[in-house]
Design a protein around this motif. Structure first.
Motif, PDB file in Angstrom:
ATOM      1  N   ASN A  59       0.841  -1.182   0.000  1.00  0.00           N
ATOM      2  CA  ASN A  59       0.000   0.000   0.000  1.00  0.00           C
ATOM      3  C   ASN A  59       0.880   1.238   0.000  1.00  0.00           C
ATOM      4  O   ASN A  59       2.070   1.175   0.328  1.00  0.00           O
ATOM      5  N   SER A  60       0.289   2.377  -0.331  1.00  0.00           N
ATOM      6  CA  SER A  60       1.054   3.617  -0.371  1.00  0.00           C
ATOM      7  C   SER A  60       1.282   4.189   1.019  1.00  0.00           C
ATOM      8  O   SER A  60       2.278   4.868   1.257  1.00  0.00           O
ATOM      9  N   TRP A  61       0.370   3.908   1.936  1.00  0.00           N
ATOM     10  CA  TRP A  61       0.504   4.390   3.303  1.00  0.00           C
ATOM     11  C   TRP A  61      -0.263   3.453   4.227  1.00  0.00           C
ATOM     12  O   TRP A  61      -1.356   2.996   3.886  1.00  0.00           O
ATOM     13  N   VAL A  62       0.308   3.194   5.389  1.00  0.00           N
ATOM     14  CA  VAL A  62      -0.386   2.408   6.407  1.00  0.00           C
ATOM     15  C   VAL A  62      -0.162   3.051   7.759  1.00  0.00           C
ATOM     16  O   VAL A  62       0.871   3.687   7.995  1.00  0.00           O
ATOM     17  N   GLY A  63      -1.126   2.865   8.652  1.00  0.00           N
ATOM     18  CA  GLY A  63      -0.980   3.387   9.999  1.00  0.00           C
ATOM     19  C   GLY A  63      -0.204   2.424  10.878  1.00  0.00           C
ATOM     20  O   GLY A  63       0.753   2.801  11.543  1.00  0.00           O
ATOM     21  N   TRP A  64      -0.623   1.166  10.868  1.00  0.00           N
ATOM     22  CA  TRP A  64       0.065   0.121  11.606  1.00  0.00           C
ATOM     23  C   TRP A  64       0.505  -0.918  10.599  1.00  0.00           C
ATOM     24  O   TRP A  64      -0.311  -1.527   9.925  1.00  0.00           O
ATOM     25  N   ARG A  65       1.807  -1.114  10.500  1.00  0.00           N
ATOM     26  CA  ARG A  65       2.380  -1.864   9.393  1.00  0.00           C
ATOM     27  C   ARG A  65       1.970  -3.329   9.365  1.00  0.00           C
ATOM     28  O   ARG A  65       2.029  -3.954   8.302  1.00  0.00           O
ATOM     29  N   LEU A  66       1.626  -3.921  10.503  1.00  0.00           N
ATOM     30  CA  LEU A  66       1.317  -5.338  10.539  1.00  0.00           C
ATOM     31  C   LEU A  66      -0.180  -5.611  10.653  1.00  0.00           C
ATOM     32  O   LEU A  66      -0.590  -6.707  11.053  1.00  0.00           O
ATOM     33  N   SER A  67      -0.984  -4.623  10.276  1.00  0.00           N
ATOM     34  CA  SER A  67      -2.435  -4.793  10.265  1.00  0.00           C
ATOM     35  C   SER A  67      -2.911  -5.062   8.850  1.00  0.00           C
ATOM     36  O   SER A  67      -2.729  -4.238   7.954  1.00  0.00           O
ATOM     37  N   ALA A  68      -3.540  -6.209   8.641  1.00  0.00           N
ATOM     38  CA  ALA A  68      -3.973  -6.595   7.299  1.00  0.00           C
ATOM     39  C   ALA A  68      -4.984  -5.607   6.718  1.00  0.00           C
ATOM     40  O   ALA A  68      -5.026  -5.394   5.499  1.00  0.00           O
ATOM     41  N   GLN A  69      -5.779  -4.989   7.583  1.00  0.00           N
ATOM     42  CA  GLN A  69      -6.815  -4.063   7.118  1.00  0.00           C
ATOM     43  C   GLN A  69      -6.230  -2.817   6.463  1.00  0.00           C
ATOM     44  O   GLN A  69      -6.941  -2.090   5.772  1.00  0.00           O
ATOM     45  N   GLN A  70      -4.947  -2.564   6.672  1.00  0.00           N
ATOM     46  CA  GLN A  70      -4.312  -1.359   6.150  1.00  0.00           C
ATOM     47  C   GLN A  70      -3.898  -1.492   4.687  1.00  0.00           C
ATOM     48  O   GLN A  70      -3.508  -0.513   4.068  1.00  0.00           O
ATOM     49  N   TYR A  71      -3.954  -2.704   4.134  1.00  0.00           N
ATOM     50  CA  TYR A  71      -3.383  -2.952   2.813  1.00  0.00           C
ATOM     51  C   TYR A  71      -4.455  -3.163   1.748  1.00  0.00           C
ATOM     52  O   TYR A  71      -5.434  -3.886   1.965  1.00  0.00           O
ATOM     53  N   ASN A  72      -4.224  -2.535   0.596  1.00  0.00           N
ATOM     54  CA  ASN A  72      -5.173  -2.630  -0.508  1.00  0.00           C
ATOM     55  C   ASN A  72      -4.797  -3.696  -1.537  1.00  0.00           C
ATOM     56  O   ASN A  72      -5.671  -4.172  -2.268  1.00  0.00           O
ATOM     57  N   TYR A  73      -3.525  -4.051  -1.604  1.00  0.00           N
ATOM     58  CA  TYR A  73      -3.064  -4.933  -2.666  1.00  0.00           C
ATOM     59  C   TYR A  73      -2.474  -6.208  -2.062  1.00  0.00           C
ATOM     60  O   TYR A  73      -1.665  -6.152  -1.128  1.00  0.00           O
ATOM     61  N   TRP A  74      -2.865  -7.331  -2.634  1.00  0.00           N
ATOM     62  CA  TRP A  74      -2.467  -8.625  -2.104  1.00  0.00           C
ATOM     63  C   TRP A  74      -2.062  -9.574  -3.234  1.00  0.00           C
ATOM     64  O   TRP A  74      -2.624  -9.529  -4.340  1.00  0.00           O
ATOM     65  N   GLY A  75      -1.107 -10.443  -2.922  1.00  0.00           N
ATOM     66  CA  GLY A  75      -0.761 -11.517  -3.832  1.00  0.00           C
ATOM     67  C   GLY A  75      -1.655 -12.720  -3.582  1.00  0.00           C
ATOM     68  O   GLY A  75      -2.535 -12.697  -2.714  1.00  0.00           O
ATOM     69  N   GLN A  76      -1.403 -13.792  -4.335  1.00  0.00           N
ATOM     70  CA  GLN A  76      -2.258 -14.970  -4.261  1.00  0.00           C
ATOM     71  C   GLN A  76      -1.837 -15.922  -3.144  1.00  0.00           C
ATOM     72  O   GLN A  76      -2.597 -16.825  -2.782  1.00  0.00           O
ATOM     73  N   GLY A  77      -0.659 -15.721  -2.605  1.00  0.00           N
ATOM     74  CA  GLY A  77      -0.184 -16.544  -1.499  1.00  0.00           C
ATOM     75  C   GLY A  77       0.710 -17.690  -1.939  1.00  0.00           C
ATOM     76  O   GLY A  77       0.635 -18.171  -3.073  1.00  0.00           O
ATOM     77  N   THR A  78       1.572 -18.120  -1.022  1.00  0.00           N
ATOM     78  CA  THR A  78       2.434 -19.275  -1.237  1.00  0.00           C
ATOM     79  C   THR A  78       2.463 -20.076   0.063  1.00  0.00           C
ATOM     80  O   THR A  78       2.587 -19.516   1.150  1.00  0.00           O
ATOM     81  N   GLN A  79       2.318 -21.383  -0.051  1.00  0.00           N
ATOM     82  CA  GLN A  79       2.184 -22.246   1.124  1.00  0.00           C
ATOM     83  C   GLN A  79       3.546 -22.603   1.715  1.00  0.00           C
ATOM     84  O   GLN A  79       4.468 -22.997   0.984  1.00  0.00           O
ATOM     85  N   VAL A  80       3.636 -22.491   3.028  1.00  0.00           N
ATOM     86  CA  VAL A  80       4.811 -22.931   3.770  1.00  0.00           C
ATOM     87  C   VAL A  80       4.354 -23.982   4.778  1.00  0.00           C
ATOM     88  O   VAL A  80       3.446 -23.741   5.568  1.00  0.00           O
ATOM     89  N   THR A  81       4.991 -25.147   4.722  1.00  0.00           N
ATOM     90  CA  THR A  81       4.659 -26.241   5.632  1.00  0.00           C
ATOM     91  C   THR A  81       5.922 -26.706   6.331  1.00  0.00           C
ATOM     92  O   THR A  81       6.910 -27.041   5.674  1.00  0.00           O
ATOM     93  N   VAL A  82       5.894 -26.691   7.659  1.00  0.00           N
ATOM     94  CA  VAL A  82       7.044 -27.089   8.465  1.00  0.00           C
ATOM     95  C   VAL A  82       6.653 -28.313   9.287  1.00  0.00           C
ATOM     96  O   VAL A  82       5.727 -28.271  10.084  1.00  0.00           O
ATOM     97  N   SER A  83       7.366 -29.393   9.073  1.00  0.00           N
ATOM     98  CA  SER A  83       7.071 -30.633   9.783  1.00  0.00           C
ATOM     99  C   SER A  83       8.027 -30.822  10.953  1.00  0.00           C
ATOM    100  O   SER A  83       9.183 -30.401  10.897  1.00  0.00           O
ATOM    101  N   SER A  84       7.533 -31.483  11.985  1.00  0.00           N
ATOM    102  CA  SER A  84       8.358 -31.690  13.181  1.00  0.00           C
ATOM    103  C   SER A  84       9.154 -32.972  13.083  1.00  0.00           C
ATOM    104  O   SER A  84       8.964 -33.787  12.196  1.00  0.00           O
TER     105      SER A  84
END
Length: 123
Positions: A98-123
């Motif tokens: 986004n061009s500006w955000v109030g709180w950087r780690l708040s999802a509601q602050q962002y207008n543009y998103w990618g499609q996502g990539t899966q991360v799986t960590v096994s024990s």
């Protein structure tokens, strides 16, 4: 408008490492703030790390000391180096901008998103 494309997810064992990439195209103004979020099944989307155009960074407490966010301005690509991965890091990881955000780690602050990539960590 900004288009974001993530890559680099996969499956690793606990203690392993992965590097995620997010390539942005379109308006550089609209991608002054770029961040990584993640969402595990049944949980809310949470902020992981954020990068501002001046080079400043913000991290969630849960990943401090293990994850590093960086950006290659020439390639307009955001990275997330993830070390010492834990099973609780398993999630779909999203890049946001986004061009500006109030709180950087708040999802509601962002207008543009990618499609996502899966991360799986096994024990």
């Amino acid at each position: 408008q900004v288009q974001l494309v993530e890559s680099g997810g996969g499956s690793v064992q606990a203690g392993g490492s992965l590097r995620l990439s997010c390539t942005a195209s379109g308006s550089t103004y609209s991608s002054k703030y770029m961040s990584w979020f993640r969402q595990a099944p049944g949980k809310e989307r949470e902020g992981v790390a954020s990068f501002y155009t001046d080079g400043s960074t913000t991290y969630a407490d849960s990943v401090k000391g293990r994850f590093t966010i960086s950006k290659d301005n020439a390639k307009n690509t955001l990275y997330l180096q993830m070390n010492s991965l834990k099973p609780e890091d398993t999630a779909m990881y999203y890049c946001a901008a986004n061009s500006w955000v109030g709180w950087r780690l708040s999802a509601q602050q962002y207008n543009y998103w990618g499609q996502g990539t899966q991360v799986t960590v096994s024990s």
